[in-house]
Write a protein that holds these residues in place. Structure first.
Motif, short mmCIF file in Angstrom:
data_model
loop_
_atom_site.label_atom_id
_atom_site.label_comp_id
_atom_site.label_asym_id
_atom_site.label_seq_id
_atom_site.Cartn_x
_atom_site.Cartn_y
_atom_site.Cartn_z
N ASP A 126 -1.87 6.06 8.86
CA ASP A 126 -2.76 5.07 8.26
C ASP A 126 -2.20 3.67 8.42
O ASP A 126 -2.93 2.73 8.76
N ARG A 169 -12.30 7.86 11.72
CA ARG A 169 -11.47 6.89 11.00
C ARG A 169 -11.77 5.46 11.44
O ARG A 169 -11.91 4.55 10.61
N SER A 210 -9.02 1.86 2.41
CA SER A 210 -8.41 3.14 2.04
C SER A 210 -9.17 4.25 2.75
O SER A 210 -10.38 4.40 2.56
N ASP A 251 -18.69 2.81 0.93
CA ASP A 251 -18.10 2.30 -0.32
C ASP A 251 -18.57 0.90 -0.63
O ASP A 251 -18.07 0.25 -1.54
N ASP A 285 0.04 4.03 -0.89
CA ASP A 285 -0.79 5.20 -0.64
C ASP A 285 -0.90 5.55 0.84
O ASP A 285 -1.42 6.61 1.19
N LEU A 286 -0.41 4.68 1.72
CA LEU A 286 -0.65 4.87 3.15
C LEU A 286 0.32 5.86 3.78
O LEU A 286 1.52 5.81 3.54
N ALA A 301 -6.89 -3.80 3.50
CA ALA A 301 -7.06 -3.19 2.18
C ALA A 301 -7.86 -1.89 2.23
O ALA A 301 -8.06 -1.25 1.19
N ARG A 334 0.84 -1.20 0.00
CA ARG A 334 0.00 0.00 0.00
C ARG A 334 0.87 1.25 0.00
O ARG A 334 1.12 1.86 1.04
N GLY A 389 -8.77 7.74 2.54
CA GLY A 389 -9.20 8.71 1.54
C GLY A 389 -10.20 9.71 2.10
O GLY A 389 -10.06 10.23 3.19
#
Length: 403
Positions: free
Chosen positions: A153, A388, A195, A402, A148-149, A193, A146, A197
């Motif tokens: 996170d 969160r 996200s 989502d 993106d973390l 997994a 990941r 965001g």
């Protein structure tokens, strides 16, 4: 070929096996009853030996606890090595070996989370160090998948993914071992997994004002309850005396008897108060929403708010109720089971493809994430932690924005 098998030298292989057997049985008893409620003679009886026989292998009860924890963490270490080898295959491959350990050693996570504080200081520090290193390895494995973390996170997801594995340790399960391990791996992979965001829009939590009684409203009795909740959560109920509670409030221990007849009554009052708060939150959710997905989102938001806003009270509810007196504990377990089954029934209505047994795993592992967040000071300090965690658990249950 066909000759007699060589005899095993006395004590060479049998002693380590017996050590492991005794430690494993002790760990299971500590998980079910609580460390303080188990004596060496109880372990001996469960193994089928005498207490002196146990002492030939372990110098005392703390050594039994340490051995049970370290043997379990060694299995987690091996599982992480397997996960590292297959991490390129995705989050499910990461969680699969860990889920097998969670099923094989159902005692482990509660021993680490709840009972390790009863170890000698040096041993407790060593266990915390080992566990922190395992969490760091988990965070690194997730980060490899990941990019993106952020650091926050990654820390939150690594803790949460491991927390899903606590479900067999904290809640009785209804699946066979192989199916349970598979369900846990799926649950942990789904968490890993996630996200963050743009967080989905979730309902506002129920009012927490009524719960303020449990953290002190100015009366002496409420001050005693607030101090006791904090001390029980930090040290564990068995390690706190009425003198400790009195000192925290600024009165002598015996003066507490003007308000509460015993320490066990204080624990019962705190546990009942937490349970009543959860029940009020459930009523609030059912009155506010009719759609089962919306009801579950509200359940989650309110549970997270209670866990993080009234942290000592919530931790007494999750970790110290094991020390309730027998009649009180039985009533507590019955009420808790009814509440939990209601969560499961709502989830099945929200997601009809889920079997009740699979929904049981989903709910229990999701609640374990909330429980774990309540124990971590570092994670509780993160920005937007309420939103969160609520978003993560709703996603985990399959009722997030989502899904």
């Amino acid at each position: 070929m066909g000759g007699a098998r060589p005899a095993t030298p006395k004590g060479r292989d049998t002693a380590p096996r017996r050590d492991a057997q005794i430690a494993h049985v002790a760990g299971e008893l500590f998980q079910k009853r609580g460390y303080a409620n188990v004596a060496v003679r109880d372990v001996a009886a469960a193994v089928g030996v005498t207490a002196p026989a146990v002492y030939r292998h372990f110098p005392g009860k703390q050594a039994l606890l340490l051995a049970a924890i370290e043997s379990g963490l060694a299995l987690v270490d091996e599982a992480l090595a397997q996960a590292r080898a297959g991490s390129a295959a995705g989050a499910l491959s990461l969680m699969t070996p860990l889920s097998r350990v969670a099923v094989e050693r159902r005692d482990l996570w509660l021993l680490v989370r709840r009972e390790a504080r009863y170890l000698a200081d040096d041993d407790a520090r060593r266990v915390r160090g080992v566990f922190s290193a395992l969490v760091a390895r988990m965070r690194a494995l997730i980060a490899e998948q990941r990019a993106d973390l952020s650091r926050d996170d990654g820390a939150l997801l690594s803790h949460a993914a491991l927390a899903t594995l606590e479900a067999p340790s904290q809640y009785p399960q209804r699946q066979a071992r192989a199916a349970l391990a598979s369900s846990l791996a799926d649950a942990g992979a789904r968490v890993a997994a996630f996200s963050f965001g743009a967080l989905p829009a979730l309902p506002s939590p129920a009012s927490q004002e009524g719960i303020g009684r449990a953290t002190g409203d100015g009366s002496r009795a409420e001050a005693i309850l607030a101090a006791a909740a904090r001390l029980f959560a930090e040290r564990g109920y068995p390690e706190v005396s009425l003198d400790d509670v009195g000192a925290a409030v600024g009165i002598s221990g015996p003066s507490i008897y003007h308000h509460f007849s015993s320490k066990s009554l204080i624990l019962a009052r705190l546990t009942q108060r937490a349970f009543e708060s959860i029940e009020l939150n459930r009523t609030h959710a059912l009155r506010r929403h009719s759609d089962p997905r919306s009801v579950l989102r509200q359940f989650v938001v309110d549970q997270v708010a209670l866990a993080l806003t009234h942290n000592p009270l919530y931790r007494v509810f999750t970790d110290e109720s094991i020390h309730l007196e027998q009649g009180q504990r039985q009533r507590f377990l019955t009420a808790q089971r009814s509440l939990f089954d209601h969560w499961v029934s709502i989830l099945v209505r929200a997601r009809p493809a889920l079997t009740p047994a699979a929904a049981y795993v989903q709910v229990s592992s999701g609640l374990c994430v909330v429980n774990d967040m309540a124990r971590s000071r570092r994670l509780k300090a993160q920005d937007q932690i309420h939103a969160r965690v609520a978003a993560l658990v709703c996603h985990h249950l399959g009722v997030g924005g989502d899904d």
